[in-house]
Design a protein around this motif. Structure first.
Motif, mmCIF file in Angstrom:
data_model
loop_
_atom_site.group_PDB
_atom_site.id
_atom_site.type_symbol
_atom_site.label_atom_id
_atom_site.label_comp_id
_atom_site.label_asym_id
_atom_site.label_seq_id
_atom_site.Cartn_x
_atom_site.Cartn_y
_atom_site.Cartn_z
ATOM 1 N N ASP A 1 -13.857 -32.999 -15.229
ATOM 2 C CA ASP A 1 -13.433 -32.753 -13.847
ATOM 3 C C ASP A 1 -12.046 -32.103 -13.816
ATOM 4 O O ASP A 1 -11.784 -31.209 -12.996
ATOM 5 C CB ASP A 1 -13.426 -34.065 -13.058
ATOM 6 C CG ASP A 1 -14.834 -34.563 -12.755
ATOM 7 O OD1 ASP A 1 -15.766 -33.734 -12.807
ATOM 8 O OD2 ASP A 1 -15.003 -35.763 -12.485
ATOM 9 N N ARG B 1 -14.385 -37.515 -16.635
ATOM 10 C CA ARG B 1 -13.069 -37.367 -16.006
ATOM 11 C C ARG B 1 -12.323 -36.167 -16.586
ATOM 12 O O ARG B 1 -11.706 -35.389 -15.834
ATOM 13 C CB ARG B 1 -12.255 -38.654 -16.202
ATOM 14 C CG ARG B 1 -12.681 -39.796 -15.285
ATOM 15 C CD ARG B 1 -11.650 -40.914 -15.290
ATOM 16 N NE ARG B 1 -11.628 -41.603 -16.593
ATOM 17 C CZ ARG B 1 -12.374 -42.663 -16.857
ATOM 18 N NH1 ARG B 1 -13.210 -43.153 -15.940
ATOM 19 N NH2 ARG B 1 -12.293 -43.250 -18.042
ATOM 20 N N ASP C 1 -15.116 -41.187 -19.744
ATOM 21 C CA ASP C 1 -13.904 -40.407 -19.990
ATOM 22 C C ASP C 1 -14.217 -38.925 -20.108
ATOM 23 O O ASP C 1 -13.429 -38.069 -19.681
ATOM 24 C CB ASP C 1 -13.216 -40.900 -21.261
ATOM 25 C CG ASP C 1 -12.606 -42.280 -21.085
ATOM 26 O OD1 ASP C 1 -12.464 -42.705 -19.920
ATOM 27 O OD2 ASP C 1 -12.277 -42.923 -22.104
#
Length: 358
Positions: free
Chosen positions: A259, A256, A253
């Motif tokens: 990103d 992500r 997580d």
């Protein structure tokens, strides 16, 4: 040096009659060095100004130069005046003879340290050591042998001119009370009001935020192991990426979320944002990788790495604290820009840094 209001007039040099000057209360036990006087007398160079106590015309620094001037047949000698009391005059004499000219002997430096402790008990061991030219441990040893431990009640003044309490626990307690009364106080404000350092203030605030006691855990009597504080859970240490007190974001997580942050122009196109993204990227390694790093630490560097890791963790905790504060204070849509972008500066210990990063 920190001799109260005393000072040397560095802008004025006057010629004073040698016969009007006196030499006494020197930190030198053995008296004047005749060989050094002769070297100064025959040297083909001007003698630098000596330092003289204005009120008494007593030589503070430059007794050997004074005698050399007499050997040269001078009737006057260039002088800079010192304004202050006898105790501060002695401090200046010690510091001057430690920093240049004929050095004081070890016995003379220890004797000087003892006298400075007696006249300036509020000065820290490190400060007196820097003046007398001895080790701080030597000053501490001399202080312990003196009547009444020659300790200033409450605390001491360090080389930076700041007063710090001798009882560090008391400073931490005061900091905890201030934080509880006003959580928005900066680290600098807490430090100034309690006498602790900004780094200690940060540690106290971080401990409180984690539900721990603000005081450092005492050392156990057996094996030198620290006793567990009230806020530290018993049992084995949690693995990397996990915690016994709170739920942490899984590594996948984190990647992500990172990103998504990298795609935000407010971060990508500002120096502060790029710095933050680079730092955040360091912490996307897996728990297994952290374990390998820990297991591979050389024995001789583990303590140093632990100290650095704690310091960096404190900085991240400070960032989390400030970001959470701004999250609740700022309207939706401008929170991230206010917290991370632009050229705003926020206090961080002894300095200010751009955009809330350090």
């Amino acid at each position: 040096m920190e001799p109260g209001q005393s000072q040397v007039d560095l802008h004025t040099v006057v010629d004073v009659e040698i016969s009007a000057l006196s030499v006494s209360d020197s930190p030198r036990i053995s008296g004047e060095n005749q060989e050094h006087i002769e070297l100064l007398a025959v040297a083909d160079a001007p003698l630098p100004p000596i330092i003289v106590h204005r009120g008494t015309l007593r030589v503070i620094d430059g007794a050997h130069r004074l005698r050399a001037a007499e050997r040269r047949g001078w009737s006057t000698i260039p002088v800079r005046f010192f304004d202050g009391d006898d105790a501060d005059a002695f401090v200046l004499a010690v510091e001057s003879n430690t920093g240049h000219g004929l050095p004081l002997t070890k016995a003379e430096r220890k004797r000087a340290a003892e006298r400075i402790i007696a006249s300036h008990p509020i000065w820290s061991n490190r400060m007196i050591a820097s003046i007398a030219g001895v080790a701080p441990a030597t000053v501490a040893k001399v202080r312990r042998r003196m009547p009444g431990d020659a300790s200033a009640e409450g605390g001491r003044v360090g080389q930076d001119g700041r007063f710090r309490p001798l009882d560090g626990a008391q400073g931490r307690r005061l900091a905890a009370e201030l934080i509880a009364a006003d959580p928005d106080l900066s680290l600098r404000q807490i430090a100034q009001r309690t006498g602790i350092s900004p780094e200690t203030a940060r540690d106290v605030r971080n401990r409180i935020s984690r539900g721990e006691e603000p005081l450092l855990a005492a050392r156990g009597k057996r094996g030198g192991q620290p006793e567990r504080g009230p806020g530290r859970p018993p049992g084995p240490r949690p693995a990397f990426g996990g915690s016994a007190t709170r739920t942490r974001m899984p590594v996948a997580d984190r990647r992500r979320v990172l990103d998504r942050l990298k795609g935000d122009p407010a971060l990508r196109y500002s120096d502060t944002g790029r710095t933050l993204l680079r730092l955040l990227g360091i912490h996307t390694v897996s728990p297994e990788e952290w374990e390998k790093i820990t297991d591979g630490l050389p024995q001789g560097h583990r303590r140093t790495v632990a100290q650095l890791a704690r310091a960096y963790a404190d900085n991240w905790s400070e960032l989390a604290h400030r970001a959470a504060e701004r999250e609740t204070a700022a309207p939706v849509g401008v929170r991230e820009v206010q917290a991370l972008g632009g050229n705003r500066t926020v206090p961080n210990g002894n300095r200010t840094v751009p955009g809330g990063m350090w």
